[in-house]
Design an enzyme around this catalytic site. Structure first.
Site, PDB file in Angstrom:
ATOM      1  N   HIS A  37       2.245   3.762  -1.097  1.00 39.68           N
ATOM      2  CA  HIS A  37       1.240   2.721  -0.842  1.00 39.68           C
ATOM      3  C   HIS A  37       1.849   1.612  -0.006  1.00 39.68           C
ATOM      4  CE1 HIS A  37      -2.186   3.192  -3.970  1.00 39.68           C
ATOM      5  NE2 HIS A  37      -1.622   4.365  -3.783  1.00 39.68           N
ATOM      6  N   GLU A 106      -6.479   6.292   0.867  1.00 38.00           N
ATOM      7  CA  GLU A 106      -7.429   5.302   0.373  1.00 38.00           C
ATOM      8  C   GLU A 106      -7.570   4.180   1.404  1.00 38.00           C
ATOM      9  OE1 GLU A 106      -4.420   5.573  -1.486  1.00 38.00           O
ATOM     10  OE2 GLU A 106      -5.074   7.132  -2.888  1.00 38.00           O
TER      11      GLU A 106
END
Length: 316
Positions: A37, A106
């Protein structure tokens, strides 16, 4: 089914991630997944180190521990040619011990360079081409690719591992599972869904590894575990497509601001009862997963690893 650990880069500082991987190896967990991330899910998690730097350190601090990204999105924030380069270097540092987990990503992480967040079908199309680019570059020699989404011009990756790098493809929906079965060497999923495994197998995945991921919070009591989990991972209560579509940590915080810790009861294993964990592990086993990574919420990874070593590994 082999049990491993899922290491959350959103909850641990980079040096702590390395220590957790080393401790997992010492506790008898032979493999793991590490998240990739640039943002945590919520600000309170507080971290999000660059996974490729962390993997280099893990390579040096472990001896037999096998690890993959869980998962890297090679489509927007990082060009697939750069992912191919980074993954090849890590694989050279830990021969036979690294695999590349990829997925469609995402919005939370992928919007940061200003690109439009694509629709789900386009994200799958981009992932398929990205994997094609990565595998092309791993063939060695100078390579050129001119596709719909990506261009690579006369690129050679000089440092390549002796053994091929396994690519595991993440799938939460049937269409993604079909793609994973067709182009992947393995499957990754975060829920024990029979349908996903079936679609993966039907599309060419039969006999290939299937990695599940299960979130838990071990603590001395269930109440303590609920408190820790809700403070650090309230996004366990977020359902549906929100985890793919929301752009900022504050959006996830707003989704759960009216929720309560007690709502976590029954959603993930909480507390010290090993039977609760074993019951959930069996669901993944029954669904056909060959490997299961357990994500322990919170900072006390050592206590969870001792619990896993003494209470879980002998029973699965």
């Amino acid at each position: 089914m082999e049990i491993g650990i899922a290491i959350s880069a959103e909850e641990q500082a980079p040096a702590d991630l390395v220590r957790t991987a080393k401790s997992a190896e010492e506790a008898g967990l032979g493999f793991g997944l590490i998240s990739d991330h640039i943002h945590p899910w919520i600000d309170a998690q507080g971290h999000s180190g660059f996974v490729w730097s962390v993997l280099g350190a893990i390579a040096q601090e472990t001896e037999s521990f096998r690890i993959g990204t869980g998962v890297t999105c090679p489509t927007m924030r990082i060009h697939p040619a750069i992912v191919a380069h980074a993954a090849a270097t890590v694989a050279c540092l830990m021969p036979g011990r690294f695999f590349l987990g990829v997925g469609t990503g995402e919005n939370l992480n992928e919007h940061v360079l200003g690109a439009k967040w694509p629709a789900p079908d386009e994200r799958l199309e981009m992932l398929e081409e990205a994997v094609e680019v990565i595998r092309l570059l791993w063939q060695g020699g100078y390579q050129t690719h001119r596709g719909k989404h990506y261009t690579v011009e006369n690129l050679r990756i000089f440092d390549l591992p002796d053994e091929p790098i396994e690519i595991a493809v993440a799938a939460m929906q049937p269409q993604a599972a079909q793609l994973a079965g067709r182009i992947g060497d393995a499957l990754i999923n975060v829920a024990p869904k029979d349908e996903i495994v079936e679609k993966f197998d039907e599309s060419g995945g039969e006999g290939k590894p299937k990695y599940g991921q299960m979130t838990v919070c071990y603590a001395k009591s269930k109440d303590e575990a609920k408190k820790i989990a809700f403070e650090n991972w309230p996004n366990a209560l977020v359902e549906g497509s929100a985890s793919q579509e929301l752009p900022l940590p504050k959006d996830f915080e707003q989704l759960v601001e009216e929720r309560e810790a007690d709502e976590l009861d029954g959603t993930i294993p909480l507390g010290p009862d090993a039977d609760e964990y074993i019951e959930e592990i069996r669901k993944y086993e029954d669904a056909g997963y060959t490997h299961l990574c357990i994500h322990q919420i919170g900072s006390d990874q050592e206590a969870f690893l001792a619990f896993a070593q003494n209470e879980l590994l002998a029973k699965v």
